[in-house]
Design an enzyme around this catalytic site. Sequence first.
Site, PDB file in Angstrom:
ATOM      1  CG  HIS A 262      -1.805   1.189   1.301  1.00 51.07           C
ATOM      2  ND1 HIS A 262      -3.119   1.172   0.926  1.00 51.07           N
ATOM      3  CD2 HIS A 262      -1.555   2.467   1.701  1.00 51.07           C
ATOM      4  CE1 HIS A 262      -3.642   2.379   1.078  1.00 51.07           C
ATOM      5  NE2 HIS A 262      -2.709   3.191   1.551  1.00 51.07           N
ATOM      6  CD  GLU A 263       1.421   3.544   3.705  1.00 55.69           C
ATOM      7  OE1 GLU A 263       1.606   4.633   3.123  1.00 55.69           O
ATOM      8  OE2 GLU A 263       0.358   3.264   4.303  1.00 55.69           O
ATOM      9  CG  HIS A 266       0.399   6.288  -0.745  1.00 55.78           C
ATOM     10  ND1 HIS A 266      -0.587   7.017  -1.365  1.00 55.78           N
ATOM     11  CD2 HIS A 266      -0.207   5.605   0.260  1.00 55.78           C
ATOM     12  CE1 HIS A 266      -1.748   6.789  -0.748  1.00 55.78           C
ATOM     13  NE2 HIS A 266      -1.545   5.931   0.229  1.00 55.78           N
ATOM     14  CD  GLU A 292      -5.611   5.402   0.049  1.00 53.14           C
ATOM     15  OE1 GLU A 292      -4.650   6.165   0.246  1.00 53.14           O
ATOM     16  OE2 GLU A 292      -5.836   4.396   0.758  1.00 53.14           O
TER      17      GLU A 292
END
Length: 502
Positions: A262-263, A266, A292
């Site tokens: 997830h990170e 980003h 996101e």
Amino acid sequence: MNPAAWQSLEERMRELADLWRTSALLSWDQQTMMPPRGAEGRARATATLRVISHQRLVAPELGELLEEAAGDSLDPSRAAMVRVLRRERDQAVRLPDEFVRRLALASSRGQAVWQAARRDRDWESFRPCVEEMVELKREQADMLGHDGERYDALLDLYEPGMRTERVERVFAELASDLAVLIQAIADAPPLPEPPFAGSTFPDALQWDVTIRMLADIGFDFDAGRQDRSAHPFTTTIALHDIRLTTRIDESDPFSAFCSTLHEAGHGLYDQGFDPDYEDTPIAQAPSLGLHESQSRLWENLVGRSRPFWCRYTPVMHEVFGDAMRGAGPEEVYRQVNRVTPSLIRVEADEVTYNMHILVRFELELALLRGELAPADLPGAWNDAYRRRLGVTSPHVGDGVLQDVHWSTGAFGYFPTYTIGNLYSAILWRQIRQDLADVEGQVEAGEFEPLLGWLRERIHRPGYLHEGEDLIRQVTGSGLDHQPFMAYLWAKYGDLYDVRRSA
Ligand code: ZN
């Protein structure tokens, strides 16, 4: 605009970028390294920097340069720099320095109070912070300006151009469609327990796997790093300095893997802006929803896919040995996609996740509208969870105190998570058309074509276009919940053997 005037404008952009970087670094440190008693000093330092940035931004000289530039015919990237900076400045001039300082102090202090309150499951110690923050945000919304819906002014800070009324409409349709799928899954037999239930996955080995995944998907460790924090997040200090965090649970390695991916989504985005835009206002995402979409795409569309686990289950056998005995890719795939209505947003599965967002959106909207008093928040929270997900938290720590957002004043932020989920499915549909074998590539560990596709179309442009305009250019479709629902039904229909009725 003469070259000297443009150069002067560029110098001011650079100075703003430097101030912003410094704030970002302070914030990263606050969440990873700072001892608890450093909070008060840090709150002051952060507030001072905010005020200096604010003063630089509202300086009349910058206003004059921007007006002059806006009257010129500029190339598209310079025109976008001027457009974005004018917008930021127009918002800033409405807020007095004194208010900026008050808000920054309340935000930093609120975060420290929240940390202790959450740990101690103590709503009453946190309540005054929420009361103060709701008042500040109502005041801020009034200063920024709105047509009677204060929430619009706050939402616009994260998702430029988005309106509350539109979010309400899209979310209502999403909620009713999701409720059908959630019910169908609840009525289906549960997925079998995996062979590795109860195994221990040593911390250091999990860490190594997260680093390996980051390297495999193309995260540049010369331009970023990963650390640990209680709540995973990404901070962008500069194009070549991206900080990710993750957290490790020895009983559940997929928690760390998914949060790292997830990170990383980003981080890959922020490592991918056109280097020519560095130090300018367009070296950023046009909206948090779009940001996101990148994290959710890597976490869910890639990281919870069957091809991904065909690739990484053998890696897990190699690293964790006996703990994985008897588990093939299919067992792992099922485990990372188990659907369970639960209490904690950040641990929620893809199907129920957006219900957690809907709860928060409705509550914060009611707070801003004055329809709900902060003191009534814990009760309203529990009612909403019962209604949306059929679960009730035994204490406020896993209830109303679970997220940091309200302590820092980030009202209007939550909807961007769901917007990101919807965008990720729209993008994925296009990716599967453009890269016919993307699943085969993922299974083979070849992530370059996918990253290249995203780099070219989404990352490099930065804030050249508004978020939804960019999505529309790339996919032909704007914000819409249908592609997301189609993705969920295809995947979970297969996993749980349920079908959408006509
Ligand atoms: Zn995220």
